[in-house]
Write an enzyme that holds these catalytic residues in place. Structure first.
Site, PDB file in Angstrom:
ATOM      1  CB  SER A 202      43.378  38.617  40.978  1.00 26.11           C
ATOM      2  OG  SER A 202      42.152  38.193  41.542  1.00 26.11           O
ATOM      3  CE  LYS A 203      49.679  36.804  45.710  1.00 26.02           C
ATOM      4  NZ  LYS A 203      50.277  38.121  45.524  1.00 26.02           N
ATOM      5  NE  ARG A 204      38.906  39.692  43.614  1.00 20.70           N
ATOM      6  CZ  ARG A 204      37.969  39.187  42.828  1.00 20.70           C
ATOM      7  NH1 ARG A 204      36.983  38.509  43.338  1.00 20.70           N
ATOM      8  NH2 ARG A 204      38.039  39.376  41.516  1.00 20.70           N
ATOM      9  CB  THR A 205      39.804  33.847  41.453  1.00 22.15           C
ATOM     10  OG1 THR A 205      40.851  34.441  40.697  1.00 22.15           O
ATOM     11  CG2 THR A 205      38.607  34.764  41.472  1.00 22.15           C
TER      12      THR A 205
END
Ligand code: GLU
Length: 433
Positions: A202-205
């Protein structure tokens, strides 16, 4: 080899092309090419509210960057309403579908459905647990499962390779094939890609869009090589594989069943390997594109000069982005001086004088090639009985603004006499004083 293979990639233009979808596209393409088959691009754009032309453009540009070209298509589901209408008429007249509150719904016979997944083996699902399957929504547009089956049949798809997240759809689709009197294709559900935290990428990582990796400057063949290894292993510890070799070796049987973990370091390593192997001339073209888009080049640029820079940098770059992050000093009038480097290496007794003398020496050279520059600099260092290190670091800072740079003498020669003299003068009179 399997004869007559036809695969497809069927993205919905509701977002940018995700790394996971790109890998799905790649596996379909590799499988088709390995079997001398046909790879088809189908745009699943029936959701008109969420489908956007910027996403379509992103998908097409990203596939182009990856070198994944469709043999047929793109076909657009939004342009195929009559095909779905015809299929729905058939299901209505055979009693497999009924009108319900303005929609057309499938009459699912409650029975277990089994299919043989090429990766997972036999999968059996009791479809009576599912809700009633809508075929055509009340706004007249087909649902994903329905349009997908009609199209896969119409486009004579032989193998559907897609993400694990679609496993729950497959039994529904198989029932639709049966109701339409059609033979289902073979299915292969490939595992998801997870991030370093083992959660879905995901964009988070980290970056998830192919376009982001392209912008950072991964060479297409490195990125494709990396994507292919996400879940597939060619065997024999092979890692570096140009596209044509991947096509030759690709085998679904060697795709792992468990989730594939995205490994940024491995991607960087692979990219470094491909950069090393790339020709300086090719890199010069890529450099020029990047530098122009960053406004770092004047109108005319000498390709041969850029190729010299490429030859110097290609063994030490991780991505093309390093060019504008660490090496702008090649392209601007004056480098940006790192305050720390100036304080540590230039503001010292004797340095201003040394830099001034070096400037005079270099001004008098008849050629400015690497050897001449090196000989003159080392000559002055010896005459002045300096430690080479004590002298070379300040020169590096004076010329590049930084403590770390590519090999100094080659860098000086590439910068050219005028810029070198200007910078030495500036450092001697302004920075070191
Ligand atoms: N449009 C669907 C998706 O992007 C296609 C799934 C499939 O390959 O059947 O997930």
């Amino acid at each position: 080899m399997i004869a007559g293979v036809r695969t497809r990639f069927a993205p919905s233009p509701t977002g940018t092309l995700h790394v996971g979808s790109a890998r799905t596209a790649l596996f379909n393409w590799l499988f088709a090419k390995h079997h001398h088959g046909t790879f088809i691009l189908r745009i699943e754009d029936t959701d008109q509210k969420r489908s956007q032309s910027i996403f379509l453009k992103d998908i097409q540009e990203s596939l182009e960057y990856l070198g994944i070209r469709a043999d047929e298509g793109p076909f657009f589901q939004s342009q195929r309403a009559p095909v779905y209408q015809q299929a729905v008429e058939r299901l209505l007249s055979s009693g497999h579908a009924i009108h319900h509150e303005g929609a057309v719904v499938f009459q699912t016979p409650p029975q277990p459905v089994s299919f043989n997944d090429m990766l997972h083996g036999t999968i059996t699902v009791d479809t009576s647990l599912f809700e009633r399957l809508v075929l055509i929504k009340s706004d007249g547009t087909p649902t994903y499962n329905f349009a997908c089956v009609v199209d896969d049949a119409d486009m004579r798809i032989t193998h559907v390779i897609r993400g694990d997240d679609h496993i729950a759809n497959t039994p529904k689709q198989i029932e639709l094939y049966q109701a339409l009197g059609l033979t289902p294709p073979q299915f292969a559900h490939i595992p998801l890609i997870v991030g370093a935290d083992r959660a879905r990428l995901s964009k988070r990582t980290g970056a998830t869009a192919v376009a982001d990796y392209r912008a950072v400057g991964y060479l297409p063949e490195a990125f494709v090589n990396y994507l292919a290894l996400l879940g597939w292993s060619p065997g024999g510890n092979r890692e570096l594989m140009p596209p044509d070799e991947m096509v030759q070796c690709f085998d679904l049987a060697r795709v792992r069943k468990s989730a594939a973990q995205f490994d940024q370091q491995k991607l960087d390593w692979l990219n470094g390997q491909y950069l090393k192997r790339a020709s300086a001339e090719r890199l010069a073209v890529l450099f020029e594109e990047r530098l122009r888009s960053h406004g770092l080049l004047s109108n005319h640029v000498d390709r041969a000069w850029l190729a010299r820079i490429a030859a110097l940098l290609k063994d030490r770059m991780k991505t093309l982005q390093d060019l504008e992050e660490e090496h702008t000093f090649f392209f601007v009038e004056m480098p940006q001086y790192q305050e720390e480097a100036v304080a540590q290496f230039l503001r010292k007794p004797g340095i201003a004088q040394f830099l001034g003398q070096l400037k005079e020496r270099l001004a008098g050279l008849s050629t400015f090639d690497t050897q001449a520059v090196e000989a003159a600099t080392r000559g002055l260092i010896a005459e002045r009985q300096l430690q080479p290190k004590e002298a070379i670091h300040p020169v590096r800072v004076a010329l590049t603004g930084r403590q770390v740079s590519p090999p100094l003498f080659e860098t000086m020669s590439i910068l050219g006499r005028e810029r070198v003299l200007n910078r030495l003068d500036h450092a001697a009179t302004t920075l070191a004083a």
